[in-house]
Scaffold this active site. Sequence first.
Site, PDB file in Angstrom:
ATOM      1  N   ASP A   9     -49.933 -45.435   2.340  1.00  0.00           N
ATOM      2  CA  ASP A   9     -50.821 -46.182   3.494  1.00  0.00           C
ATOM      3  C   ASP A   9     -51.323 -45.007   3.800  1.00  0.00           C
ATOM      4  O   ASP A   9     -51.082 -43.215   3.187  1.00  0.00           O
ATOM      5  CB  ASP A   9     -49.954 -45.494   4.873  1.00  0.00           C
ATOM      6  CG  ASP A   9     -48.591 -46.656   4.945  1.00  0.00           C
ATOM      7  OD1 ASP A   9     -48.841 -47.671   3.824  1.00  0.00           O
ATOM      8  OD2 ASP A   9     -47.998 -46.836   5.911  1.00  0.00           O
TER       9      ASP A   9
ATOM     10  N   ASP B 195     -46.625 -59.233  10.120  1.00  0.00           N
ATOM     11  CA  ASP B 195     -45.740 -57.813  10.683  1.00  0.00           C
ATOM     12  C   ASP B 195     -44.828 -58.631  11.874  1.00  0.00           C
ATOM     13  O   ASP B 195     -45.820 -58.919  12.333  1.00  0.00           O
ATOM     14  CB  ASP B 195     -46.127 -56.944  10.670  1.00  0.00           C
ATOM     15  CG  ASP B 195     -47.105 -56.388   8.826  1.00  0.00           C
ATOM     16  OD1 ASP B 195     -46.995 -56.581   8.299  1.00  0.00           O
ATOM     17  OD2 ASP B 195     -48.610 -55.743   9.489  1.00  0.00           O
TER      18      ASP B 195
END
Length: 243
Positions: free
Chosen positions: A9, A130
């Site tokens: 990330d 998500d």
Amino acid sequence: MIELIPAIDIIDAQCVRLTKGDYDQKTVYGSPLEMAREFERIGYKRLHIVDLDGAKSKHIVNSSVLHRITTETQLTIDFGGGIKTDEDIRTAFDCGAQMVTIGSIAVTQPDLFMKWVKEYGTDRLILGADVRNGKISINGWKEDSQEDLLPFLRKYIDAGVKNVLCTEISKDGTLQGPAIDLYKRVMEEYPSLHLIASGGVSSIDDIKALDAAGIPAVVFGKAIYEGKIDLHELIRLNPQILN
């Protein structure tokens, strides 16, 4: 054997991890390129990259980092975060991503998402799902939609989508174990789906449990950076990753 996909990330061109998607709970781990090179050196072939700046800004921000990783390693990259327009998705592919993960647009602009599916093909697009409190979250997990997970998946699977990355947000970055029951429900409903589980992986035992549950693939990050998982040991458990 379950497919193993390390994750990077990115915020401010640095490798980071958040807890439950909270940008205020950030830990920095250094250079994304150096981390990618280390994964490749150990023997991993696949890498999941998320542009967290992009997810927050609603357009790709760290394209230069993506380009360096794709040009300076041989890793197969799937990339997500901030892909909102035709220009964004072209940028991701032009910078070397082999696949892209699309989440928010599949909720807010389904016609645009399906246009991309037709244009780029189902092998190159991953549907990002998500989940928080049973609802699909969007825009860097800053907003919850009214979409329930299973019906949301159904309309796209019926349209030909075959790759889904599902993150249980309450688990992400917590090292408290993955949401195996959630993933099992998805696989029971859609047994031919290539489901990529994400969130909460804390140990090799967690990965073994996902494998035993029949989950096709898993993304994991914080457990690597916090020394909870030995990547060399995972290679020994799953030598197919080197093929």
